[in-house]
Write a protein that holds these residues in place. Structure first.
Motif, PDB file in Angstrom:
ATOM      1  N   ALA A   1      -5.530  -4.053  13.219  1.00  0.00           N
ATOM      2  CA  ALA A   1      -6.061  -3.436  14.436  1.00  0.00           C
ATOM      3  C   ALA A   1      -7.468  -2.889  14.203  1.00  0.00           C
ATOM      4  CB  ALA A   1      -5.134  -2.320  14.902  1.00  0.00           C
ATOM      5  N   ILE A   2      -7.700  -2.294  13.048  1.00  0.00           N
ATOM      6  CA  ILE A   2      -9.039  -1.781  12.723  1.00  0.00           C
ATOM      7  C   ILE A   2     -10.039  -2.927  12.686  1.00  0.00           C
ATOM      8  CG2 ILE A   2     -10.441  -0.742  10.892  1.00  0.00           C
ATOM      9  CD1 ILE A   2      -7.896   0.951  10.182  1.00  0.00           C
ATOM     10  N   LEU A   3      -9.659  -4.005  12.034  1.00  0.00           N
ATOM     11  CA  LEU A   3     -10.557  -5.152  11.918  1.00  0.00           C
ATOM     12  C   LEU A   3     -10.797  -5.829  13.264  1.00  0.00           C
ATOM     13  CD1 LEU A   3      -9.240  -6.664   8.583  1.00  0.00           C
ATOM     14  CD2 LEU A   3     -11.353  -5.369   8.936  1.00  0.00           C
ATOM     15  N   ILE A   4      -9.757  -5.990  14.058  1.00  0.00           N
ATOM     16  CA  ILE A   4      -9.885  -6.642  15.365  1.00  0.00           C
ATOM     17  C   ILE A   4     -10.757  -5.826  16.309  1.00  0.00           C
ATOM     18  CG2 ILE A   4      -8.585  -7.274  17.453  1.00  0.00           C
ATOM     19  CD1 ILE A   4      -6.324  -8.188  15.524  1.00  0.00           C
ATOM     20  N   SER A   5     -10.634  -4.497  16.222  1.00  0.00           N
ATOM     21  CA  SER A   5     -11.416  -3.637  17.117  1.00  0.00           C
ATOM     22  C   SER A   5     -12.865  -3.493  16.659  1.00  0.00           C
ATOM     23  CB  SER A   5     -10.765  -2.254  17.214  1.00  0.00           C
ATOM     24  OG  SER A   5     -10.882  -1.570  15.979  1.00  0.00           O
ATOM     25  N   GLY A   6     -13.228  -4.139  15.572  1.00  0.00           N
ATOM     26  CA  GLY A   6     -14.597  -4.092  15.091  1.00  0.00           C
ATOM     27  C   GLY A   6     -14.875  -2.925  14.159  1.00  0.00           C
ATOM     28  N   GLY A   7     -13.838  -2.196  13.795  1.00  0.00           N
ATOM     29  CA  GLY A   7     -14.006  -1.072  12.879  1.00  0.00           C
ATOM     30  C   GLY A   7     -14.200  -1.545  11.454  1.00  0.00           C
ATOM     31  N   ALA A   8     -14.621  -0.622  10.625  1.00  0.00           N
ATOM     32  CA  ALA A   8     -14.823  -0.931   9.215  1.00  0.00           C
ATOM     33  C   ALA A   8     -13.733  -0.250   8.401  1.00  0.00           C
ATOM     34  CB  ALA A   8     -16.193  -0.457   8.758  1.00  0.00           C
ATOM     35  N   LEU A   9     -13.158  -1.003   7.498  1.00  0.00           N
ATOM     36  CA  LEU A   9     -12.105  -0.438   6.649  1.00  0.00           C
ATOM     37  C   LEU A   9     -12.631   0.695   5.788  1.00  0.00           C
ATOM     38  CD1 LEU A   9     -10.159  -3.632   5.521  1.00  0.00           C
ATOM     39  CD2 LEU A   9      -9.519  -1.973   7.276  1.00  0.00           C
ATOM     40  N   VAL A  10     -13.913   0.646   5.415  1.00  0.00           N
ATOM     41  CA  VAL A  10     -14.491   1.693   4.579  1.00  0.00           C
ATOM     42  C   VAL A  10     -14.405   3.038   5.295  1.00  0.00           C
ATOM     43  CG1 VAL A  10     -16.608   2.494   3.464  1.00  0.00           C
ATOM     44  CG2 VAL A  10     -15.979   0.094   3.353  1.00  0.00           C
ATOM     45  N   GLU A  11     -14.596   3.029   6.610  1.00  0.00           N
ATOM     46  CA  GLU A  11     -14.524   4.272   7.378  1.00  0.00           C
ATOM     47  C   GLU A  11     -13.112   4.870   7.346  1.00  0.00           C
ATOM     48  OE1 GLU A  11     -15.812   3.156  11.259  1.00  0.00           O
ATOM     49  OE2 GLU A  11     -17.854   2.718  10.608  1.00  0.00           O
ATOM     50  N   GLU A  12     -12.122   4.031   7.217  1.00  0.00           N
ATOM     51  CA  GLU A  12     -10.724   4.460   7.209  1.00  0.00           C
ATOM     52  C   GLU A  12     -10.122   4.468   5.806  1.00  0.00           C
ATOM     53  OE1 GLU A  12      -8.950   5.401   9.906  1.00  0.00           O
ATOM     54  OE2 GLU A  12     -10.637   5.088  11.248  1.00  0.00           O
ATOM     55  N   ALA A  13     -10.965   4.254   4.795  1.00  0.00           N
ATOM     56  CA  ALA A  13     -10.469   4.073   3.435  1.00  0.00           C
ATOM     57  C   ALA A  13      -9.612   5.235   2.952  1.00  0.00           C
ATOM     58  CB  ALA A  13     -11.630   3.837   2.474  1.00  0.00           C
ATOM     59  N   GLY A  14     -10.012   6.449   3.254  1.00  0.00           N
ATOM     60  CA  GLY A  14      -9.255   7.608   2.787  1.00  0.00           C
ATOM     61  C   GLY A  14      -7.844   7.644   3.330  1.00  0.00           C
ATOM     62  N   SER A  15      -7.703   7.504   4.650  1.00  0.00           N
ATOM     63  CA  SER A  15      -6.362   7.565   5.236  1.00  0.00           C
ATOM     64  C   SER A  15      -5.544   6.319   4.913  1.00  0.00           C
ATOM     65  CB  SER A  15      -6.433   7.797   6.744  1.00  0.00           C
ATOM     66  OG  SER A  15      -7.068   6.717   7.390  1.00  0.00           O
ATOM     67  N   LEU A  16      -6.218   5.163   4.835  1.00  0.00           N
ATOM     68  CA  LEU A  16      -5.494   3.944   4.461  1.00  0.00           C
ATOM     69  C   LEU A  16      -4.975   4.034   3.030  1.00  0.00           C
ATOM     70  CD1 LEU A  16      -7.722   1.141   6.016  1.00  0.00           C
ATOM     71  CD2 LEU A  16      -5.391   1.740   6.706  1.00  0.00           C
ATOM     72  N   SER A  17      -5.794   4.561   2.131  1.00  0.00           N
ATOM     73  CA  SER A  17      -5.345   4.657   0.738  1.00  0.00           C
ATOM     74  C   SER A  17      -4.205   5.655   0.599  1.00  0.00           C
ATOM     75  CB  SER A  17      -6.504   5.013  -0.183  1.00  0.00           C
ATOM     76  OG  SER A  17      -7.031   6.280   0.130  1.00  0.00           O
ATOM     77  N   LYS A  18      -4.234   6.725   1.390  1.00  0.00           N
ATOM     78  CA  LYS A  18      -3.131   7.693   1.360  1.00  0.00           C
ATOM     79  C   LYS A  18      -1.843   7.022   1.830  1.00  0.00           C
ATOM     80  CE  LYS A  18      -1.467  12.010   3.300  1.00  0.00           C
ATOM     81  NZ  LYS A  18      -1.678  13.056   4.288  1.00  0.00           N
ATOM     82  N   ASP A  19      -1.931   6.258   2.925  1.00  0.00           N
ATOM     83  CA  ASP A  19      -0.747   5.556   3.426  1.00  0.00           C
ATOM     84  C   ASP A  19      -0.243   4.536   2.413  1.00  0.00           C
ATOM     85  OD1 ASP A  19      -0.991   7.043   5.732  1.00  0.00           O
ATOM     86  OD2 ASP A  19      -1.835   5.417   6.940  1.00  0.00           O
ATOM     87  N   ALA A  20      -1.174   3.811   1.771  1.00  0.00           N
ATOM     88  CA  ALA A  20      -0.779   2.820   0.760  1.00  0.00           C
ATOM     89  C   ALA A  20      -0.090   3.500  -0.414  1.00  0.00           C
ATOM     90  CB  ALA A  20      -2.004   2.038   0.292  1.00  0.00           C
ATOM     91  N   ARG A  21      -0.609   4.654  -0.825  1.00  0.00           N
ATOM     92  CA  ARG A  21       0.009   5.399  -1.931  1.00  0.00           C
ATOM     93  C   ARG A  21       1.435   5.809  -1.590  1.00  0.00           C
ATOM     94  NH1 ARG A  21       0.815  10.581  -2.507  1.00  0.00           N
ATOM     95  NH2 ARG A  21      -0.689  11.123  -0.911  1.00  0.00           N
ATOM     96  N   ILE A  22       1.639   6.290  -0.384  1.00  0.00           N
ATOM     97  CA  ILE A  22       2.980   6.701   0.040  1.00  0.00           C
ATOM     98  C   ILE A  22       3.933   5.508   0.020  1.00  0.00           C
ATOM     99  CG2 ILE A  22       4.311   7.526   2.023  1.00  0.00           C
ATOM    100  CD1 ILE A  22       1.817   9.327   2.649  1.00  0.00           C
ATOM    101  N   ILE A  23       3.461   4.360   0.499  1.00  0.00           N
ATOM    102  CA  ILE A  23       4.289   3.149   0.499  1.00  0.00           C
ATOM    103  C   ILE A  23       4.635   2.750  -0.934  1.00  0.00           C
ATOM    104  CG2 ILE A  23       4.271   0.660   0.983  1.00  0.00           C
ATOM    105  CD1 ILE A  23       2.566   1.390   3.508  1.00  0.00           C
ATOM    106  N   MET A  24       3.645   2.768  -1.819  1.00  0.00           N
ATOM    107  CA  MET A  24       3.891   2.389  -3.213  1.00  0.00           C
ATOM    108  C   MET A  24       4.882   3.338  -3.879  1.00  0.00           C
ATOM    109  SD  MET A  24       0.195   1.194  -4.576  1.00  0.00           S
ATOM    110  CE  MET A  24      -0.825   0.155  -3.574  1.00  0.00           C
TER     111      MET A  24
END
Length: 91
Positions: A41-64
């Motif tokens: 959704a971030i990529l489709i909406s034209g957003g940059a993953l770098v801008e969301e890197a902090g929250s995405l990495s937190k979510d990935a850590r929780i999943i791992m």
């Protein structure tokens, strides 16, 4: 599982546990589909993953953490790879 690679012994081990691999795969999918949907959704909406890197990495850590030691080790390996993850995600 055998301590030494033995294809037949490994096959016998899993044959005695029907549904275990399907159950584990289901757990992996259940935890990762929402995360991957958010990334898409971030990529489709034209957003940059770098801008969301902090929250995405937190979510990935929780999943791992929920998936267990193998995935935690994978996260540890990725956390020291600046060529794979941006600094914001490694913090």
């Amino acid at each position: 599982l055998p301590a030494v690679y033995d294809k037949e012994a490994i096959q016998n081990y899993w044959d005695g546990r029907p549904g275990e691999l399907t159950k584990r795969w289901g757990e992996f999918v259940r935890l990762n589909v929402p995360f991957l949907t958010r990334v898409a959704a971030i990529l489709i909406s034209g957003g940059a993953l770098v801008e969301e890197a902090g929250s995405l990495s937190k979510d990935a850590r929780i999943i791992m953490e929920k998936l267990g030691p193998t995935y935690i080790k994978m996260g540890q390996m990725l956390s020291v790879r600046p060529d794979v993850l941006p600094e914001e995600a490694r913090d």
